[in-house]
Design an enzyme around this catalytic site. Sequence first.
Site, short mmCIF file in Angstrom:
data_model
loop_
_atom_site.label_atom_id
_atom_site.label_comp_id
_atom_site.label_asym_id
_atom_site.label_seq_id
_atom_site.Cartn_x
_atom_site.Cartn_y
_atom_site.Cartn_z
N LYS A 21 13.37 -14.70 -9.92
CA LYS A 21 13.06 -13.65 -10.90
C LYS A 21 12.06 -14.18 -11.93
O LYS A 21 11.11 -13.51 -12.30
CB LYS A 21 14.33 -13.18 -11.64
CG LYS A 21 15.32 -12.39 -10.81
CD LYS A 21 14.91 -10.95 -10.53
CE LYS A 21 14.14 -10.77 -9.27
NZ LYS A 21 14.78 -10.61 -8.03
N HIS A 77 19.99 -36.46 -6.00
CA HIS A 77 19.27 -36.94 -4.81
C HIS A 77 17.76 -36.73 -4.96
O HIS A 77 17.04 -36.79 -3.97
CB HIS A 77 19.79 -36.22 -3.56
CG HIS A 77 21.25 -36.47 -3.33
ND1 HIS A 77 21.73 -37.68 -2.87
CD2 HIS A 77 22.34 -35.69 -3.55
CE1 HIS A 77 23.05 -37.62 -2.79
NE2 HIS A 77 23.44 -36.42 -3.20
N GLU A 90 18.12 -17.18 -6.99
CA GLU A 90 17.65 -15.83 -7.33
C GLU A 90 17.17 -15.77 -8.78
O GLU A 90 16.17 -15.13 -9.09
CB GLU A 90 18.78 -14.82 -7.06
CG GLU A 90 18.59 -13.41 -7.57
CD GLU A 90 17.39 -12.66 -6.96
OE1 GLU A 90 16.72 -13.20 -6.06
OE2 GLU A 90 17.13 -11.54 -7.43
N CYS A 144 0.84 -1.19 0.00
CA CYS A 144 0.00 0.00 0.00
C CYS A 144 0.88 1.25 0.00
O CYS A 144 1.86 1.33 0.74
CB CYS A 144 -0.95 0.08 1.19
SG CYS A 144 -2.10 -1.29 1.28
N ARG A 151 4.02 -0.19 -4.74
CA ARG A 151 3.76 -0.75 -3.41
C ARG A 151 2.46 -1.54 -3.35
O ARG A 151 2.17 -2.21 -2.36
CB ARG A 151 3.68 0.38 -2.37
CG ARG A 151 4.93 1.22 -2.32
CD ARG A 151 4.78 2.30 -1.28
NE ARG A 151 4.78 1.74 0.05
CZ ARG A 151 5.85 1.55 0.78
NH1 ARG A 151 7.03 1.88 0.31
NH2 ARG A 151 5.76 1.03 1.98
N GLU A 168 8.47 -14.71 -10.31
CA GLU A 168 7.68 -13.53 -9.99
C GLU A 168 7.32 -12.71 -11.22
O GLU A 168 6.31 -12.02 -11.22
CB GLU A 168 8.32 -12.67 -8.89
CG GLU A 168 9.66 -12.08 -9.18
CD GLU A 168 10.23 -11.30 -7.98
OE1 GLU A 168 9.49 -10.87 -7.09
OE2 GLU A 168 11.46 -11.12 -7.95
N TRP A 186 -2.63 -2.81 -1.73
CA TRP A 186 -2.31 -4.23 -1.85
C TRP A 186 -3.25 -4.91 -0.87
O TRP A 186 -3.15 -4.73 0.34
CB TRP A 186 -0.84 -4.49 -1.48
CG TRP A 186 -0.42 -5.90 -1.76
CD1 TRP A 186 0.02 -6.40 -2.95
CD2 TRP A 186 -0.38 -6.99 -0.83
NE1 TRP A 186 0.32 -7.73 -2.82
CE2 TRP A 186 0.08 -8.12 -1.53
CE3 TRP A 186 -0.70 -7.13 0.52
CZ2 TRP A 186 0.25 -9.37 -0.93
CZ3 TRP A 186 -0.54 -8.36 1.11
CH2 TRP A 186 -0.07 -9.47 0.39
N ASN A 242 -2.28 1.75 5.70
CA ASN A 242 -1.37 0.69 5.26
C ASN A 242 -1.07 -0.15 6.48
O ASN A 242 -0.71 0.38 7.52
CB ASN A 242 -0.08 1.33 4.72
CG ASN A 242 1.00 0.31 4.44
OD1 ASN A 242 0.71 -0.86 4.20
ND2 ASN A 242 2.24 0.74 4.45
N GLY A 243 -1.23 -1.47 6.37
CA GLY A 243 -0.96 -2.36 7.50
C GLY A 243 -2.16 -3.22 7.80
O GLY A 243 -3.04 -3.40 6.94
N LYS A 262 5.99 -4.20 -3.61
CA LYS A 262 7.43 -3.99 -3.47
C LYS A 262 7.91 -4.19 -2.04
O LYS A 262 8.89 -4.86 -1.80
CB LYS A 262 7.78 -2.58 -3.95
CG LYS A 262 9.24 -2.22 -3.84
CD LYS A 262 10.04 -2.97 -4.86
CE LYS A 262 11.51 -2.66 -4.82
NZ LYS A 262 12.30 -3.67 -5.52
O1 M6R Z 1 12.84 -4.85 0.95
P1 M6R Z 1 13.39 -6.21 1.28
O2 M6R Z 1 14.74 -6.42 0.72
O3 M6R Z 1 13.33 -6.52 2.74
O4 M6R Z 1 12.41 -7.21 0.54
C1 M6R Z 1 12.56 -8.59 0.66
C2 M6R Z 1 11.73 -9.32 -0.35
O5 M6R Z 1 10.36 -9.03 -0.17
C3 M6R Z 1 12.12 -8.95 -1.79
O6 M6R Z 1 13.46 -9.21 -2.04
C4 M6R Z 1 11.26 -9.75 -2.80
O7 M6R Z 1 11.57 -11.10 -2.73
C5 M6R Z 1 11.44 -9.21 -4.22
N1 M6R Z 1 10.18 -9.22 -4.89
C6 M6R Z 1 12.37 -10.02 -5.03
O8 M6R Z 1 12.49 -9.59 -6.34
#
Ligand code: M6R
Length: 614
Positions: free
Chosen positions: A488, A507, A484, A2, A27, A491, A75, A101-102, A609
């Site tokens: 990517k 395994h 990682e 949010c 956000r 997501e 969100w 927000n929250g 985000k």
């Molecule tokens: O702001 P932060 O680094 O604490 O966020 C952690 C994760 O939420 C963030 O890295 C998330 O996995 C991203 N969408 C990855 O691309």
Amino acid sequence: MCGIVGYVGPQRAQDVVIDGLRRLEYRGYDSAGVAVVHQGELAVAKRSGKLANLEKELADHPLPPAHTGIGHTRWATHGPPNDANAHPHTGGARRVALVHNGIIENFRELRARIEADDHAFLSETDTEIAAHLVELQVQSGVDLPVAMQRVCQQLDGAFTLVAVDAEDPDRVVAARRNSPLVVGLGDGENFLGSDVAAFIEHTREALELGQDQIVTITRDDVTVTDFWGRPVEAKRFHVDWDLSAAEKDGHDWFMRKEIFEQPRAVADSLIGRRTTAGLLALDEMRLADEEIRDLDKIIIIACGTSFYAGMVAKYAIEHWTRTPVEVELASEFRYRDPIVDQTTLVVAISQSGETADTLQAIRHAKSQRARVLAICNTNGSSIPRESDAVIYTHAGPEIGVASTKGFLTQLVACYLLALYVAQVKGTRYGDEIDEIMVQLEAMPDHIATVLEQAESVYELARAHVGTRSVLFLGRHAGYPVALEGALKLKELAYLHAEGFAAGELKHGPIALIEDGLPVLCVVPPRGRDQLHGKMISGIQEVRARGALTICLAEEGDRKIEPYADHLIRLPQVPVLLQPLVAIVPLQLFACELATALGHDVDQPRNLAKSVTVE
Ligand code: M6R
């Protein structure tokens, strides 16, 4: 999670608020809304879906030309993303409008209490109760800041609330507990935002707020108190980037722009880290040498991409400092009763500085007397505020939901931390540290070289549009890179993607291999012969079972050639630093494949985000 904006000043509030929401849309993008105060009345517009839907509505039906307003991009947590659940919410008399927000954890009890008094609710959100409660308070005769204090005293959970009162047209009042909020200080106007991007177009001067604080803004004044009305001194800071950093700059996506900014971001994160005598000096590192020498364990806590940065850090810190390192998902940390005491350094990695899981883990670590060091990209955010020490990364604002330059700069900060601990503990000689610093300082050029291959990576990505599943393999520091790379792709392209430690394949996971399955392999440099040889064996094994191998291997590595259906060349760098170059083609691959699939790369479905709820 949010985005929130507030404004009081001479400009048209609707425009300032919508511009702010545009910069905060990363956000959350389930719905958007705006409320302004005009001639003793509220005007509210809100629409489900992206901000563009609201903008279209406002183009046809603009709000009155008010000078005080609030806005929200959502969100969804409570209730689906429809118009009714979109913020702002109003009290029953439509005197108070409020955004949130929250999560208000006790909203059901509070709602039941006033529903009995004939209060009708129009949404399924946990937020609407706060609008009703604040309105009841102002109706009882107290002013908006006092109303907000009284309501906050009743709420459990995490919240940033921002409210306006139709009968008090020249001020906006906000409250903050466990969710982000910063104040933008203008000239004859003031702003509120979930982060500074909301008002960067208007001012680079800002105030950082602490926990359980209430801020009141008017055109010429900003007042901060705690939830009990006691005055509080807020910390002022200057934002060291400008509007251009929050623009796409000719790229189709923020993410693509941010990938290409990585050489600069890495270079900036390395600037000013050495004294003239060549010693490492980390300015914001408020830990005494004594404390560092006494450390017997480091625990890294983080989420998502930041967690994978932590996994790379473990290899570097243990190798250079001989200090044991554990890496733990922040969301799991405090629930397993971790062994932590004053000789433990907890390192919390977070790009946003607001991730609720990480923040809660920090609080737990501190309650166990551990020292906490934050690695963070966001000045004024909660995680560095609540930590004992901080290393700021200098990525600049990261707006694409998928982290890219955030990851690379976190890696740099982790390497710097490792070398600093090695320097203080004396586990590496000065000239060894120097040599690694020289290698690190060469990384921006190496990253730029990898980026020169973008077109061929894009071509490869587009050729995989029909793919349903992709595997990623790595070993040693290349293993977190594989994880990682898979994250990517998940997501952004919404594909089944998994990363494995190459040695683990036989395994179980090798059963997944079938004809034509793309497997991206991060091949370690040849300097580590055993590692390199074992990786090649793993690649042979998947290829023998029909996999299509896309190998990332260093320049001059001839041994890989017979086993690679496609080869992406990486510069020759030491194994511990290889993640800085190896992740780049995987970012480009995911970005381009998602684009070819027609997805919104900057705002992938279901994500936000910064994850400010647990
Ligand atoms: O702001 P932060 O680094 O604490 O966020 C952690 C994760 O939420 C963030 O890295 C998330 O996995 C991203 N969408 C990855 O691309």
